[in-house]
Scaffold this active site. Structure first.
Site, PDB file in Angstrom:
ATOM      1  N   LYS A 251      58.107  52.297  84.558  1.00  0.00           N
ATOM      2  CA  LYS A 251      58.159  53.886  84.688  1.00  0.00           C
ATOM      3  C   LYS A 251      59.680  53.890  83.929  1.00  0.00           C
ATOM      4  O   LYS A 251      60.121  52.942  83.842  1.00  0.00           O
ATOM      5  CB  LYS A 251      58.371  54.336  86.017  1.00  0.00           C
ATOM      6  CG  LYS A 251      57.241  54.555  86.775  1.00  0.00           C
ATOM      7  CD  LYS A 251      57.406  55.199  88.135  1.00  0.00           C
ATOM      8  CE  LYS A 251      56.158  55.189  88.992  1.00  0.00           C
ATOM      9  NZ  LYS A 251      55.302  56.215  88.864  1.00  0.00           N
ATOM     10  N   ARG A 325      45.953  53.536  94.540  1.00  0.00           N
ATOM     11  CA  ARG A 325      44.403  53.563  94.742  1.00  0.00           C
ATOM     12  C   ARG A 325      43.988  52.154  94.655  1.00  0.00           C
ATOM     13  O   ARG A 325      42.910  52.020  95.544  1.00  0.00           O
ATOM     14  CB  ARG A 325      43.583  53.948  93.403  1.00  0.00           C
ATOM     15  CG  ARG A 325      43.745  53.350  92.021  1.00  0.00           C
ATOM     16  CD  ARG A 325      43.390  54.177  91.013  1.00  0.00           C
ATOM     17  NE  ARG A 325      44.580  55.156  90.746  1.00  0.00           N
ATOM     18  CZ  ARG A 325      44.706  56.209  89.657  1.00  0.00           C
ATOM     19  NH1 ARG A 325      43.598  56.292  88.918  1.00  0.00           N
ATOM     20  NH2 ARG A 325      45.617  57.049  89.563  1.00  0.00           N
TER      21      ARG A 325
END
Length: 473
Positions: A251, A325
């Site tokens: 990020k 996830r």
């Protein structure tokens, strides 16, 4: 040295019912003239001179003739202004002098409940890293007649736990510290636990939890809690990514500023579990938290790696920053290996959900209309807004890359929260399922919600459980 969280944790409470207390009058604009006419002339003149118009949350202190504090009056606002937010009375609660207070005024049962919960939530403080700051004593409210005081206190306690966990920086809230908080929660209510750590995750077939967390020096783990011996069975699964750098798909620095909150799903299911156990609900509860840190090292998973999940489905990793996830998938598959009546997962999963509904709403996915209707009712009762988004089956092909069974981050550019939810649904078989894609953070100060960590959806779920599980309360 970092203080013991239990020493710093505030405890929400109502004032003792027999304690001397001052009245807090709650007045609407339409009832203001009648209220003023019933006051002694000096007090009425004082309120008029201060410009009090009974706007939502506005507070005035009413002096007695000798100059001491006699009472207080808070504005209820108009129905239109109240619709623009919630917990308006928390603004007044924050401005009240310390001491005991009781409500007076014409209020519906729902308004009394909201006011009482607002007082409890407003008392939250997170001063753990300011040991020299003198603690402030909040104003205490007597539980209004007709409200379920024990239930409201349990809600506030669970919310305080969630906020504390999210607000604590990752330096002091890694997988091991989250495990310690999890074990403390279990011990408090006599629950049993099972922890699978490090390389043992591979031996016990949790490959994707291991793959996401293996690059960190802080070992990944699966936390499991079981409580209750009779009644329907509920399984809660919370994403516990204690910090998320994005992995090799790193990020930007601005994207990491809030990543201590990436365990907000775990913090919220732990807060909900606290509520359930504190209230002694007649059910069997199971809580699963995959706790990891997603960092960069030579053994980190790479883009285009293909992982084989616990369920046997293969997953192409197209973005190492879509790691939540992956850990949830193994936990959900494990959850469904034991008979259960309902599975609810909670995660700070996608930015797409924030774009869709903003930070104040908790979006959720559910194929069961009865379950969804129960949640909507619970949300209104708990002042905990939610918004239903679709498990849109026609998008299933988007998460199928061809080279593997599933793609963890299809580069489609649309419906990012929906495709993430569809990915998770592939790992749930048997029980009814509901998934929340929450934010877990209040970006600016709001009534009863300070800037920082926030639980979302837990009170709505608590209110929905009797209908979802057929509980006999």
């Amino acid at each position: 040295m970092f203080p013991d969280p239990q020493d710093a944790m505030p405890f929400p409470a109502f004032a003792a019912p027999d304690a001397p207390s001052r009245p807090l009058h709650v007045v609407s604009p339409e009832g203001l003239a009648s209220f003023l006419s019933a006051l002694p002339d000096p007090a009425a003149a004082w309120l008029q001179a201060t410009g009090f118009e009974a706007t939502a949350g506005d507070l005035r202190l009413i002096p007695a003739e000798d100059g001491s504090l006699r009472a207080a009056v808070a504005g209820a606002g108009t129905p239109k202004s109240r619709a623009r937010g919630r917990f308006h009375l928390a603004k007044a609660a924050a401005a009240l002098p310390p001491g005991e207070w009781h409500l007076e005024g014409e209020m519906s049962a729902q308004d009394k409940t909201e006011a009482a919960l607002a007082f409890l939530l407003q008392s939250y403080r997170f001063d753990r890293y300011r040991p020299g700051k003198a603690p402030t004593e909040p104003a205490r409210l007597k539980a209004p007649g007709g409200v379920d005081a024990a239930r409201l206190v349990a809600m506030a306690e669970g919310e305080f736990l969630t906020r504390d966990l999210i607000n604590t920086p990752a330096l002091d809230m890694g997988p091991a510290e989250l495990e310690a908080a999890f074990l403390t929660l279990a011990e408090t209510f006599g629950a049993t636990t099972r922890i699978v750590r490090g390389e043992e995750l591979l031996a016990q077939n949790f490959p994707m939890i291991h793959a996401v967390g293996r690059a960190s020096s802080r070992a990944p783990r699966l936390l499991e809690l079981a409580w209750g011996s009779t009644g329907p069975h509920l399984t809660l699964v919370g994403k516990g990514v204690c910090f998320d750098t994005g992995g090799l798909n790193i990020k930007p620095s601005s994207g990491m500023l809030l990543m201590k909150k990436d365990m907000g799903g775990a913090a919220t299911v732990m807060g909900l579990a606290h509520m359930i156990m504190r209230l002694g609900l007649p059910l069997r509860l199971r809580v699963l938290v995959p706790a990891v840190e997603n960092v960069i090292a030579g053994n980190a998973q790479r883009p285009k790696d293909i992982l084989t999940s616990r369920k046997g489905l293969t997953v192409e990793v197209n973005d190492t920053d879509a790691e939540g996830r992956l850990v949830l998938a193994d936990a959900l598959a494990y959850a469904c290996e034991t008979p259960t009546d309902a599975v609810i997962s909670m995660a700070t999963l996608t930015g797409a959900a924030r774009v869709a509904v903003g930070p104040d709403l908790a979006p959720y996915y559910c194929d069961d209309d009865d379950m969804a209707q129960a949640l909507e009712t619970g949300a209104k009762q708990g002042f905990d807004p939610v918004w239903r988004l679709p498990f849109w089956t026609p998008y299933e092909h988007i998460i199928e890359p061809g080279i593997a069974d599933l793609d963890n981050a299809p580069g489609w550019g649309f419906a990012g929260s929906v495709t993430a939810a569809l990915f998770l649904r592939r790992f749930v078989e048997g029980p009814r399922y509901m998934h929340f894609d929450i934010y877990g953070h209040t970006p600016a100060e709001l009534p009863a919600r300070p800037k920082g960590g926030a639980g979302q959806g837990a009170r709505a779920i608590l209110g929905a459980l009797p209908a979802i599980l057929g509980l006999k309360l």
